[in-house]
Design a protein around this motif. Structure first.
Motif, PDB file in Angstrom:
ATOM      1  N   PHE A 181       0.824  -1.205   0.000  1.00  0.00           N
ATOM      2  CA  PHE A 181       0.000   0.000   0.000  1.00  0.00           C
ATOM      3  C   PHE A 181       0.861   1.260   0.000  1.00  0.00           C
ATOM      4  O   PHE A 181       0.665   2.164  -0.814  1.00  0.00           O
ATOM      5  N   PHE A 182       1.834   1.317   0.897  1.00  0.00           N
ATOM      6  CA  PHE A 182       2.659   2.516   0.978  1.00  0.00           C
ATOM      7  C   PHE A 182       3.609   2.661  -0.208  1.00  0.00           C
ATOM      8  O   PHE A 182       3.927   3.771  -0.618  1.00  0.00           O
ATOM      9  N   LEU A 218       1.439   4.191  -2.862  1.00  0.00           N
ATOM     10  CA  LEU A 218       1.205   5.608  -2.584  1.00  0.00           C
ATOM     11  C   LEU A 218       2.443   6.442  -2.877  1.00  0.00           C
ATOM     12  O   LEU A 218       2.348   7.544  -3.413  1.00  0.00           O
ATOM     13  N   LYS A 219       3.598   5.921  -2.526  1.00  0.00           N
ATOM     14  CA  LYS A 219       4.846   6.632  -2.781  1.00  0.00           C
ATOM     15  C   LYS A 219       5.074   6.839  -4.276  1.00  0.00           C
ATOM     16  O   LYS A 219       5.581   7.871  -4.699  1.00  0.00           O
ATOM     17  N   ASN A 271       2.738   7.144  -6.408  1.00  0.00           N
ATOM     18  CA  ASN A 271       1.550   7.856  -6.893  1.00  0.00           C
ATOM     19  C   ASN A 271       0.651   6.954  -7.748  1.00  0.00           C
ATOM     20  O   ASN A 271       0.092   7.386  -8.747  1.00  0.00           O
ATOM     21  N   LYS A 272       0.540   5.704  -7.366  1.00  0.00           N
ATOM     22  CA  LYS A 272      -0.354   4.734  -8.006  1.00  0.00           C
ATOM     23  C   LYS A 272      -1.563   4.538  -7.090  1.00  0.00           C
ATOM     24  O   LYS A 272      -1.716   3.522  -6.420  1.00  0.00           O
ATOM     25  N   VAL A 273      -2.434   5.541  -7.073  1.00  0.00           N
ATOM     26  CA  VAL A 273      -3.534   5.576  -6.114  1.00  0.00           C
ATOM     27  C   VAL A 273      -4.529   4.441  -6.360  1.00  0.00           C
ATOM     28  O   VAL A 273      -5.025   3.827  -5.409  1.00  0.00           O
ATOM     29  N   TYR A 274      -4.816   4.148  -7.609  1.00  0.00           N
ATOM     30  CA  TYR A 274      -5.800   3.098  -7.891  1.00  0.00           C
ATOM     31  C   TYR A 274      -5.278   1.715  -7.519  1.00  0.00           C
ATOM     32  O   TYR A 274      -6.036   0.863  -7.058  1.00  0.00           O
ATOM     33  N   ALA A 301      -3.241   1.250  -5.032  1.00  0.00           N
ATOM     34  CA  ALA A 301      -3.343   1.269  -3.569  1.00  0.00           C
ATOM     35  C   ALA A 301      -4.776   0.947  -3.145  1.00  0.00           C
ATOM     36  O   ALA A 301      -4.995   0.248  -2.152  1.00  0.00           O
ATOM     37  N   ARG A 302      -5.753   1.439  -3.900  1.00  0.00           N
ATOM     38  CA  ARG A 302      -7.146   1.106  -3.599  1.00  0.00           C
ATOM     39  C   ARG A 302      -7.396  -0.388  -3.759  1.00  0.00           C
ATOM     40  O   ARG A 302      -8.156  -0.990  -2.994  1.00  0.00           O
TER      41      ARG A 302
END
Length: 95
Positions: free
Chosen positions: A63-64, A67-68, A70-73, A75-76
């Protein structure tokens, strides 16, 4: 399939694989028995949910990392896999 759905699916699959890998690593390092015997024993002793929860720690790392980068989807998708693990724990505790 649009790009958003594909990214969430990739994150979900990575989350499931990370959870399985974490559970396997926990059994490998902390159990003296084979994988099959450990899983059978954990089902009999009603601690399979604990092993799944410890395996989900690798989801936190994935997850982190997403996020680092910038792959938000993605991470979702990992969060979705973690919710699936929580439902598996719930089912193992009450059924």
């Amino acid at each position: 399939m649009n790009k958003m759905t594909k990214e969430i699916l990739i994150g979900f699959l990575i989350g499931v694989i990370a959870n399985l890998a974490g559970s396997y690593l926990y059994i490998y390092f902390f159990s003296k028995e084979t994988l099959e015997k450990t899983i059978q024993y954990s089902i009999e002793q009603d601690v399979l949910g604990n092993i799944i929860a410890l395996g989900a720690i690798l989801n936190l790392c994935a997850f982190f990392i997403f996020l680092k980068k910038n792959k938000v989807y993605r991470a979702r998708g990992v969060v979705l896999a973690t919710v699936l693990a929580a439902l598996a724990i719930l089912v193992s505790k009450f059924l």
